[in-house]
Write a protein that holds these residues in place. Structure first.
Motif, mmCIF file in Angstrom:
data_model
loop_
_atom_site.group_PDB
_atom_site.id
_atom_site.type_symbol
_atom_site.label_atom_id
_atom_site.label_comp_id
_atom_site.label_asym_id
_atom_site.label_seq_id
_atom_site.Cartn_x
_atom_site.Cartn_y
_atom_site.Cartn_z
ATOM 1 N N PHE A 212 -23.055 -56.192 35.474
ATOM 2 C CA PHE A 212 -23.737 -55.895 34.238
ATOM 3 C C PHE A 212 -23.861 -57.045 33.612
ATOM 4 O O PHE A 212 -23.034 -57.802 33.300
ATOM 5 N N VAL A 213 -25.174 -57.364 32.942
ATOM 6 C CA VAL A 213 -25.248 -58.447 32.019
ATOM 7 C C VAL A 213 -25.766 -57.886 30.742
ATOM 8 O O VAL A 213 -26.908 -57.125 30.692
ATOM 9 N N SER A 214 -25.103 -58.089 29.682
ATOM 10 C CA SER A 214 -25.856 -57.376 28.280
ATOM 11 C C SER A 214 -25.985 -58.499 27.220
ATOM 12 O O SER A 214 -24.998 -59.334 26.999
ATOM 13 N N VAL A 215 -27.344 -58.527 26.832
ATOM 14 C CA VAL A 215 -27.432 -59.355 26.126
ATOM 15 C C VAL A 215 -27.396 -59.222 24.596
ATOM 16 O O VAL A 215 -28.075 -58.213 24.182
ATOM 17 N N ASN A 216 -26.622 -59.797 24.142
ATOM 18 C CA ASN A 216 -25.930 -59.322 22.451
ATOM 19 C C ASN A 216 -26.076 -60.563 21.603
ATOM 20 O O ASN A 216 -25.419 -60.564 20.562
ATOM 21 N N LEU A 241 -29.446 -55.740 34.357
ATOM 22 C CA LEU A 241 -29.488 -56.486 32.999
ATOM 23 C C LEU A 241 -29.657 -55.378 31.871
ATOM 24 O O LEU A 241 -30.981 -54.820 31.839
ATOM 25 N N VAL A 242 -29.269 -55.345 30.690
ATOM 26 C CA VAL A 242 -29.624 -54.669 29.587
ATOM 27 C C VAL A 242 -29.768 -55.709 28.332
ATOM 28 O O VAL A 242 -28.976 -56.666 28.221
ATOM 29 N N ASN A 243 -31.033 -55.546 27.698
ATOM 30 C CA ASN A 243 -31.128 -56.355 26.559
ATOM 31 C C ASN A 243 -31.442 -55.609 25.281
ATOM 32 O O ASN A 243 -32.503 -54.797 25.221
ATOM 33 N N THR A 244 -30.667 -55.471 24.351
ATOM 34 C CA THR A 244 -31.025 -54.820 23.190
ATOM 35 C C THR A 244 -30.824 -55.647 21.904
ATOM 36 O O THR A 244 -30.606 -55.537 20.705
ATOM 37 N N ALA A 245 -31.173 -56.994 22.116
ATOM 38 C CA ALA A 245 -30.764 -58.121 20.903
ATOM 39 C C ALA A 245 -32.492 -58.523 20.869
ATOM 40 O O ALA A 245 -32.908 -57.844 19.908
ATOM 41 N N ARG A 246 -33.196 -59.458 21.325
ATOM 42 C CA ARG A 246 -34.564 -59.862 21.062
ATOM 43 C C ARG A 246 -35.162 -60.231 22.486
ATOM 44 O O ARG A 246 -34.592 -60.695 23.190
ATOM 45 N N GLY A 247 -36.517 -59.869 22.535
ATOM 46 C CA GLY A 247 -37.046 -59.983 23.973
ATOM 47 C C GLY A 247 -37.014 -61.224 24.378
ATOM 48 O O GLY A 247 -37.207 -61.568 25.592
ATOM 49 N N GLY A 248 -37.313 -62.251 23.415
ATOM 50 C CA GLY A 248 -37.536 -63.534 23.770
ATOM 51 C C GLY A 248 -36.380 -64.313 24.276
ATOM 52 O O GLY A 248 -36.640 -65.605 25.087
ATOM 53 N N ILE A 249 -35.235 -63.628 24.302
ATOM 54 C CA ILE A 249 -34.068 -64.360 24.964
ATOM 55 C C ILE A 249 -34.092 -64.213 26.446
ATOM 56 O O ILE A 249 -33.394 -65.373 27.138
ATOM 57 N N VAL A 250 -34.724 -63.313 26.991
ATOM 58 C CA VAL A 250 -35.052 -63.047 28.352
ATOM 59 C C VAL A 250 -36.297 -63.581 28.786
ATOM 60 O O VAL A 250 -37.353 -63.031 27.996
#
Length: 334
Positions: A212-216, A241-250
């Protein structure tokens, strides 16, 4: 402004009633009763006469708007954790202080992150949709029905081990996940020991080894498309992949390609590159069960919104009492 005058505070969106009531008591507060997003021209008009602007994450306060600000505007007290929507450097050049609302969204965002970590591999949204859709007649339990993947015993790689990343790690450890992380700076030895966390100075190497990759991490120029096409392809085909930070990071386009081609197993997203617009290809992937999409609700609890409002109020009051606001954002650090 004399000491007895209340500062004029322009609030761009509707806030919880308890927050707005307190602002009306303390300030000459101009509210947004119907919660209609303010246009560029409306923001410019407000900044021409207000002493304080209270924008939210959806308001783009760029250098052009700041240059048009009237001489009274001395504080931008943002109702948000991040300030990537505000040109802090341009504000500083005009002598305008910027504040935000840090450290109040940590637990709620971490909860939502873990919810997505559970929802994607266990196919929770798919399962709920089957019962809600009257076109489907559920025949009952069977051994091979709606099989997902276990999360206990897997590895999670946390990108950005700040307050939220650390809170995610605590929750993930409780669910039996092995903690790995990449950060600009290594966390304290005590934190590493309590989480039994493995530090990777190379993001590339970590991505290739976790399930799992969590973007924080925060959104900054340096983290734009941090999860690029090349890096997404380093992930294992069984990873999520899970992103709860900001869309532009991915790199959203690259993520869609990876999901479509089966290069990664799935994704859970609460943020998007072009909010509020959602890429139709992501919506299609969601209908196919390859991604879970949420409408930027990671911090959406009444408690967090009230806490944010209280921080805004404290920042405004401290500033107009002649002191440095506790949540001042310095130029070059957003």
């Amino acid at each position: 402004m004399t000491q007895r005058q209340k500062p004029t505070v322009y609030i761009t969106r509707k806030l919880p009633d308890i927050v707005e009531t307190r602002m009306r008591e303390l300030f000459d507060a101009e509210l947004n009763i119907d919660d209609t997003p303010r246009s560029h021209d409306e923001l410019a008009a407000a900044m021409a006469h207000a002493d304080v602007l209270v924008p939210t994450v959806t308001d783009r306060i760029d250098a052009g708007l700041i240059e048009q600000a009237g001489p009274r505007l001395k504080l931008i007290a943002s109702f948000s954790n991040g300030v990537d929507n505000i040109d802090v450097d341009a504000a500083a050049r005009r002598g305008i202080t910027v504040t935000n609302t840090p450290a109040v969204l940590t637990e709620d965002t971490a909860d939502m992150t873990l919810a997505l970590i559970l929802a994607v591999p266990r196919r929770l949204v798919e399962g709920a949709a089957i019962l809600a859709d009257r076109r489907h007649d559920w025949a009952g339990w069977s051994p091979n029905w709606m099989l997902g993947r276990r999360i206990s015993g897997k590895r999670i790689g946390i990108v950005g081990m700040g307050r939220i990343g650390t809170a995610v790690a605590r929750r993930a450890k409780a669910f039996g996940l092995s903690i790995h992380y990449h950060n600009r700076h290594r966390v304290s030895a005590e934190t590493e020991a309590s989480l039994e966390a493995t530090y990777w100075d190379s993001l590339d190497q970590m991505l290739a080894r976790v399930d799992f990759v969590s973007v924080n991490c925060p959104s900054t120029p340096a983290t734009y498309h941090l999860l690029s096409a090349r890096r997404l392809q380093l992930m294992q085909p069984t990873s999520y992949l899970v992103n709860t930070a900001r869309g532009g990071i991915v790199d959203e386009t690259a993520l869609i390609k990876c999901l479509r081609e089966g290069r990664i197993a799935g994704a859970g997203l609460d943020v998007y590159e072009n909010e509020p617009a959602i890429n139709p290809k992501l919506v299609k992937l969601a209908s196919e069960g390859k991604v879970v999409l949420l409408p930027h609700m990671g911090s959406a609890t009444l408690e967090s919104r009230v806490d944010m409002g209280e921080k805004v109020i404290i920042n405004i009051r401290t500033f107009f009492d002649g002191h440095r606001p506790p949540d001042r954002v310095l130029p070059g650090r957003n």
